[in-house]
Design a protein around this motif. Sequence first.
Motif, PDB file in Angstrom:
ATOM      1  N   PHE A  24       9.732  -0.008  -1.572  1.00  0.00           N
ATOM      2  CA  PHE A  24       8.972  -1.132  -2.129  1.00  0.00           C
ATOM      3  C   PHE A  24       7.773  -0.553  -2.857  1.00  0.00           C
ATOM      4  O   PHE A  24       7.000   0.222  -2.283  1.00  0.00           O
ATOM      5  CB  PHE A  24       8.495  -2.075  -1.021  1.00  0.00           C
ATOM      6  CG  PHE A  24       9.607  -2.727  -0.257  1.00  0.00           C
ATOM      7  CD1 PHE A  24      10.325  -3.783  -0.804  1.00  0.00           C
ATOM      8  CD2 PHE A  24       9.948  -2.270   1.012  1.00  0.00           C
ATOM      9  CE1 PHE A  24      11.347  -4.386  -0.089  1.00  0.00           C
ATOM     10  CE2 PHE A  24      10.966  -2.873   1.727  1.00  0.00           C
ATOM     11  CZ  PHE A  24      11.675  -3.939   1.176  1.00  0.00           C
ATOM     12  N   PHE A  25       7.616  -0.940  -4.103  1.00  0.00           N
ATOM     13  CA  PHE A  25       6.499  -0.452  -4.905  1.00  0.00           C
ATOM     14  C   PHE A  25       6.033  -1.585  -5.798  1.00  0.00           C
ATOM     15  O   PHE A  25       6.843  -2.224  -6.465  1.00  0.00           O
ATOM     16  CB  PHE A  25       6.944   0.742  -5.758  1.00  0.00           C
ATOM     17  CG  PHE A  25       5.834   1.353  -6.582  1.00  0.00           C
ATOM     18  CD1 PHE A  25       4.933   2.226  -6.001  1.00  0.00           C
ATOM     19  CD2 PHE A  25       5.708   1.060  -7.924  1.00  0.00           C
ATOM     20  CE1 PHE A  25       3.919   2.797  -6.751  1.00  0.00           C
ATOM     21  CE2 PHE A  25       4.700   1.632  -8.685  1.00  0.00           C
ATOM     22  CZ  PHE A  25       3.799   2.500  -8.101  1.00  0.00           C
ATOM     23  N   GLY A  26       4.733  -1.869  -5.775  1.00  0.00           N
ATOM     24  CA  GLY A  26       4.196  -2.898  -6.647  1.00  0.00           C
ATOM     25  C   GLY A  26       4.020  -4.250  -5.989  1.00  0.00           C
ATOM     26  O   GLY A  26       3.663  -5.214  -6.649  1.00  0.00           O
ATOM     27  N   HIS A  27       4.275  -4.338  -4.694  1.00  0.00           N
ATOM     28  CA  HIS A  27       4.049  -5.589  -3.963  1.00  0.00           C
ATOM     29  C   HIS A  27       2.650  -5.573  -3.371  1.00  0.00           C
ATOM     30  O   HIS A  27       2.161  -4.537  -2.926  1.00  0.00           O
ATOM     31  CB  HIS A  27       5.061  -5.747  -2.821  1.00  0.00           C
ATOM     32  CG  HIS A  27       6.428  -6.085  -3.275  1.00  0.00           C
ATOM     33  ND1 HIS A  27       6.808  -7.361  -3.576  1.00  0.00           N
ATOM     34  CD2 HIS A  27       7.507  -5.307  -3.501  1.00  0.00           C
ATOM     35  CE1 HIS A  27       8.065  -7.366  -3.954  1.00  0.00           C
ATOM     36  NE2 HIS A  27       8.510  -6.122  -3.920  1.00  0.00           N
ATOM     37  N   SER A  28       2.023  -6.742  -3.329  1.00  0.00           N
ATOM     38  CA  SER A  28       0.692  -6.822  -2.731  1.00  0.00           C
ATOM     39  C   SER A  28       0.759  -6.762  -1.213  1.00  0.00           C
ATOM     40  O   SER A  28      -0.218  -6.441  -0.555  1.00  0.00           O
ATOM     41  CB  SER A  28       0.015  -8.128  -3.142  1.00  0.00           C
ATOM     42  OG  SER A  28       0.655  -9.233  -2.520  1.00  0.00           O
ATOM     43  N   LEU A  29       1.915  -7.054  -0.657  1.00  0.00           N
ATOM     44  CA  LEU A  29       2.126  -7.112   0.795  1.00  0.00           C
ATOM     45  C   LEU A  29       1.253  -8.180   1.442  1.00  0.00           C
ATOM     46  O   LEU A  29       0.942  -8.107   2.621  1.00  0.00           O
ATOM     47  CB  LEU A  29       1.899  -5.755   1.472  1.00  0.00           C
ATOM     48  CG  LEU A  29       2.723  -4.579   0.956  1.00  0.00           C
ATOM     49  CD1 LEU A  29       2.408  -3.335   1.758  1.00  0.00           C
ATOM     50  CD2 LEU A  29       4.202  -4.882   0.990  1.00  0.00           C
ATOM     51  N   GLY A  30       0.874  -9.159   0.674  1.00  0.00           N
ATOM     52  CA  GLY A  30       0.074 -10.259   1.187  1.00  0.00           C
ATOM     53  C   GLY A  30       0.942 -11.328   1.821  1.00  0.00           C
ATOM     54  O   GLY A  30       2.179 -11.282   1.741  1.00  0.00           O
ATOM     55  N   ILE A  64      10.345   2.659   2.794  1.00  0.00           N
ATOM     56  CA  ILE A  64       9.227   3.369   2.179  1.00  0.00           C
ATOM     57  C   ILE A  64       8.393   2.365   1.405  1.00  0.00           C
ATOM     58  O   ILE A  64       8.928   1.584   0.616  1.00  0.00           O
ATOM     59  CB  ILE A  64       9.723   4.482   1.243  1.00  0.00           C
ATOM     60  CG1 ILE A  64      10.548   5.493   2.032  1.00  0.00           C
ATOM     61  CG2 ILE A  64       8.550   5.152   0.518  1.00  0.00           C
ATOM     62  CD1 ILE A  64      11.348   6.442   1.174  1.00  0.00           C
ATOM     63  N   PHE A  65       7.096   2.392   1.646  1.00  0.00           N
ATOM     64  CA  PHE A  65       6.164   1.576   0.882  1.00  0.00           C
ATOM     65  C   PHE A  65       5.380   2.508  -0.028  1.00  0.00           C
ATOM     66  O   PHE A  65       4.645   3.373   0.446  1.00  0.00           O
ATOM     67  CB  PHE A  65       5.213   0.806   1.807  1.00  0.00           C
ATOM     68  CG  PHE A  65       5.893  -0.303   2.544  1.00  0.00           C
ATOM     69  CD1 PHE A  65       6.013  -1.560   1.964  1.00  0.00           C
ATOM     70  CD2 PHE A  65       6.429  -0.094   3.802  1.00  0.00           C
ATOM     71  CE1 PHE A  65       6.649  -2.587   2.641  1.00  0.00           C
ATOM     72  CE2 PHE A  65       7.067  -1.111   4.483  1.00  0.00           C
ATOM     73  CZ  PHE A  65       7.179  -2.363   3.894  1.00  0.00           C
ATOM     74  N   GLY A  66       5.572   2.339  -1.324  1.00  0.00           N
ATOM     75  CA  GLY A  66       4.849   3.145  -2.288  1.00  0.00           C
ATOM     76  C   GLY A  66       3.563   2.461  -2.694  1.00  0.00           C
ATOM     77  O   GLY A  66       3.462   1.237  -2.654  1.00  0.00           O
ATOM     78  N   PHE A  67       2.581   3.260  -3.059  1.00  0.00           N
ATOM     79  CA  PHE A  67       1.323   2.710  -3.555  1.00  0.00           C
ATOM     80  C   PHE A  67       0.771   3.657  -4.595  1.00  0.00           C
ATOM     81  O   PHE A  67       1.172   4.824  -4.692  1.00  0.00           O
ATOM     82  CB  PHE A  67       0.308   2.495  -2.427  1.00  0.00           C
ATOM     83  CG  PHE A  67      -0.296   3.776  -1.918  1.00  0.00           C
ATOM     84  CD1 PHE A  67      -1.509   4.224  -2.429  1.00  0.00           C
ATOM     85  CD2 PHE A  67       0.338   4.527  -0.954  1.00  0.00           C
ATOM     86  CE1 PHE A  67      -2.065   5.402  -1.971  1.00  0.00           C
ATOM     87  CE2 PHE A  67      -0.211   5.702  -0.490  1.00  0.00           C
ATOM     88  CZ  PHE A  67      -1.423   6.152  -0.999  1.00  0.00           C
TER      89      PHE A  67
END
Length: 125
Positions: free
Chosen positions: A11-17, A41-44
């Motif tokens: 996941f890349f580009g999500h605010s995770l809100g 995997i959470f990308g930032f």
Amino acid sequence: MMSHQIKQIVFFGHSLGPADYSYFQSVFDYLNIYENNVKIIFGFSPYGDLSVDAAAHVQESRVAALFDEYGKSMDNQAHENNLLHKLLFENRLSIHNYKNAEEMSYFEYKRFNGGEEVNLRQSCL
């Protein structure tokens, strides 16, 4: 349609809100992340004036909150309470710093395919 055989998801580009929680719940339920061996995997990428360390800390907090909220949707309270630790213990959850989506695509494709060099354009298709 997403395959149930997915072994890694990035996941890349999500605010995770909180507005994203229903999306993640759908994906996590579909892939049955508690029982399956799927790696998450959470990308930032650092933004604004944040350093890499500060951006990583923000992402870690958001990921923890996401899994805390997701755990509340699980039927088994024991699973709810240990999901994040289970994923970490099994080395199935990680957070990575990427400059952009193309870099993420390249490195994750390369890592998932045994470290072989790949054509960046092909890996992004």
